[in-house]
Design an enzyme around this catalytic site. Sequence first.
Site, PDB file in Angstrom:
ATOM      1  CG  ASN A  80      -1.822  -1.182   1.269  1.00 52.93           C
ATOM      2  OD1 ASN A  80      -2.348  -1.596   0.247  1.00 52.93           O
ATOM      3  ND2 ASN A  80      -2.011  -1.755   2.454  1.00 52.93           N
TER       4      ASN A  80
ATOM      5  CG  HIS B  61     -10.547  -1.882   7.550  1.00 57.56           C
ATOM      6  ND1 HIS B  61     -10.090  -1.904   8.853  1.00 57.56           N
ATOM      7  CD2 HIS B  61      -9.619  -2.528   6.818  1.00 57.56           C
ATOM      8  CE1 HIS B  61      -8.916  -2.522   8.893  1.00 57.56           C
ATOM      9  NE2 HIS B  61      -8.606  -2.903   7.665  1.00 57.56           N
TER      10      HIS B  61
ATOM     11  CD  GLU C 120     -13.027   1.020   3.732  1.00 60.53           C
ATOM     12  OE1 GLU C 120     -12.300   0.858   2.733  1.00 60.53           O
ATOM     13  OE2 GLU C 120     -13.231   0.123   4.558  1.00 60.53           O
TER      14      GLU C 120
ATOM     15  CB  SER D  98      -8.991  -1.787   1.739  1.00 62.34           C
ATOM     16  OG  SER D  98      -9.968  -2.628   2.301  1.00 62.34           O
TER      17      SER D  98
ATOM     18  CG  ASP E 286     -10.967   4.104   6.984  1.00 54.75           C
ATOM     19  OD1 ASP E 286      -9.948   4.610   6.475  1.00 54.75           O
ATOM     20  OD2 ASP E 286     -10.950   2.982   7.533  1.00 54.75           O
TER      21      ASP E 286
ATOM     22  CG  HIS F 189      -6.723   1.962   0.934  1.00 55.54           C
ATOM     23  ND1 HIS F 189      -5.574   1.220   0.813  1.00 55.54           N
ATOM     24  CD2 HIS F 189      -7.443   1.399   1.939  1.00 55.54           C
ATOM     25  CE1 HIS F 189      -5.604   0.234   1.698  1.00 55.54           C
ATOM     26  NE2 HIS F 189      -6.725   0.320   2.393  1.00 55.54           N
TER      27      HIS F 189
ATOM     28  CE  LYS G 225      -4.118   1.316   5.033  1.00 56.23           C
ATOM     29  NZ  LYS G 225      -3.591   0.014   5.350  1.00 56.23           N
TER      30      LYS G 225
HETATM   31  C1  LIG Z   1      -9.806   1.064   4.961  1.00 60.98           C
HETATM   32  C2  LIG Z   1      -8.831   0.793   6.061  1.00 60.98           C
HETATM   33  N1  LIG Z   1      -9.002   1.398   7.233  1.00 60.98           N
HETATM   34  C3  LIG Z   1      -8.157   1.192   8.247  1.00 60.98           C
HETATM   35  C4  LIG Z   1      -7.092   0.344   8.138  1.00 60.98           C
HETATM   36  C5  LIG Z   1      -6.194   0.107   9.297  1.00 60.98           C
HETATM   37  O1  LIG Z   1      -5.117   0.971   9.214  1.00 60.98           O
HETATM   38  P1  LIG Z   1      -3.733   0.600   9.942  1.00 60.98           P
HETATM   39  O2  LIG Z   1      -3.026  -0.312   9.024  1.00 60.98           O
HETATM   40  O3  LIG Z   1      -3.066   1.913  10.134  1.00 60.98           O
HETATM   41  O4  LIG Z   1      -4.106  -0.060  11.239  1.00 60.98           O
HETATM   42  C6  LIG Z   1      -6.843  -0.294   6.922  1.00 60.98           C
HETATM   43  C7  LIG Z   1      -5.670  -1.189   6.787  1.00 60.98           C
HETATM   44  O5  LIG Z   1      -5.559  -2.065   6.010  1.00 60.98           O
HETATM   45  C8  LIG Z   1      -7.746  -0.071   5.844  1.00 60.98           C
HETATM   46  O6  LIG Z   1      -7.589  -0.702   4.675  1.00 60.98           O
END
Ligand SMILES: Cc1ncc(COP(=O)(O)O)c(C=O)c1O
Length: 382
Positions: free
Chosen positions: A47, A133, A175, A179, A204, A207, A236
């Site tokens: 990522n 997520h 999001e 992801s 969120d 990405h 990421k």
């Molecule tokens: C959409 C999304 N939110 C949150 C996270 C979690 O983030 P972190 O890797 O900083 O714990 C991820 C991680 O893969 C993600 O894809």
Amino acid sequence: MSWQQRIEDALHQRQQQGLLRRRLAVTVSPHARLTQDGQHFTHFSSNDYLGLSHHPAVIDAWCKGAQHWGTGAGASGHVTGYSPCHQQLEHTLADWLGFPRAILFSSGFAANQALIFALAESSDTLIADKLMHASLQEAAALSPARYRRFPHNSLDGLARQLGATDTENRLVITEGVFSMDGDQAPLAAISEMCREHQAWLMVDDAHGIGVLGDEGRGSCAQQQVTPDILVVTFGKALGVSGAAILCSDAVAAYLEQSARHLIYSTALPAAQAAAVLASIEIVRQQPEYRKKLSQNISDFRTLCRQQGIPLTDSLTAIQPVIIGDNHRALAIAQGLQSAGHWVQAIRPPTVPVGSARLRITLSAAHSTEQITRLVEALHHVL
Ligand SMILES: Cc1ncc(COP(=O)(O)O)c(C=O)c1O
């Protein structure tokens, strides 16, 4: 059934279904290179969309930060783990992303869970996209609030849920860039709908931050939306680790009182905050990284089209190739690895049953030649 028996059965079942997960020790180097057990690969599973995890300025900031601030924060930010460097990062994030406040967390997982657990009470409703997520799904399911889901990116589905719930507080969660699919949420329409129904919106943008929008401000800036809560992660496109919640003064003050992941956890190291600051500076000042990534995405899609490789509509760095069957996805990923391309097969429960896929991720660090070779191998293996 004893724990021992249950554990053995669960592992056996996963193995049979092609769902066993394993971690491999790999070494990731600049220019999207990866080494595992003496073998060399081109890395298409990271990522690190801009290749900043190996940028000399980011590494230098981390090293100098460690010399100045030490390696660890030593305590929660509420004790002595909050330094002027953390404070500067929070101010920079708030300024960059256009929010009154930013609060740092040690990971995106922690930030998402902290927000939901701090905010949601039994008289509230959480309404979330079905593909949200795991950190958010789990927090929403465990919170005392009512939890409703709408079909992925369905405005009709969201409208139905908003129409069917009448609690005073409703939080819509989605999001910016999904992801595992790489598609983007229709944030402008969702934001408008939230306004009409007087619901709060949480995005969120793990990405999207750094790669989309003017100055890399992310999905919300790209769609000219200001959600009530924005979560951004540093692990990421920013190439480091950690996360922040962007919000109003009041929500930030409330989180400082009640976010357990903030209060009862060691703060991220100041040196890491310094590295994130260096990374943000590059993202804001050097659009060439985003341009190169866009070019790589476009080249990859054009080459796949020419070879008849089926892609989804994703226009972001996440380019899934949906395979369906778990074993077949694993075999194809293995075939790509044999040809020197590191691509991960993503299987349930990370993605819905029957939609196992290759999650190919592109980066500004890839050369055109690396992408061309991947597509040739993909065509051959498929
Ligand atoms: C959409 C999304 N939110 C949150 C996270 C979690 O983030 P972190 O890797 O900083 O714990 C991820 C991680 O893969 C993600 O894809």
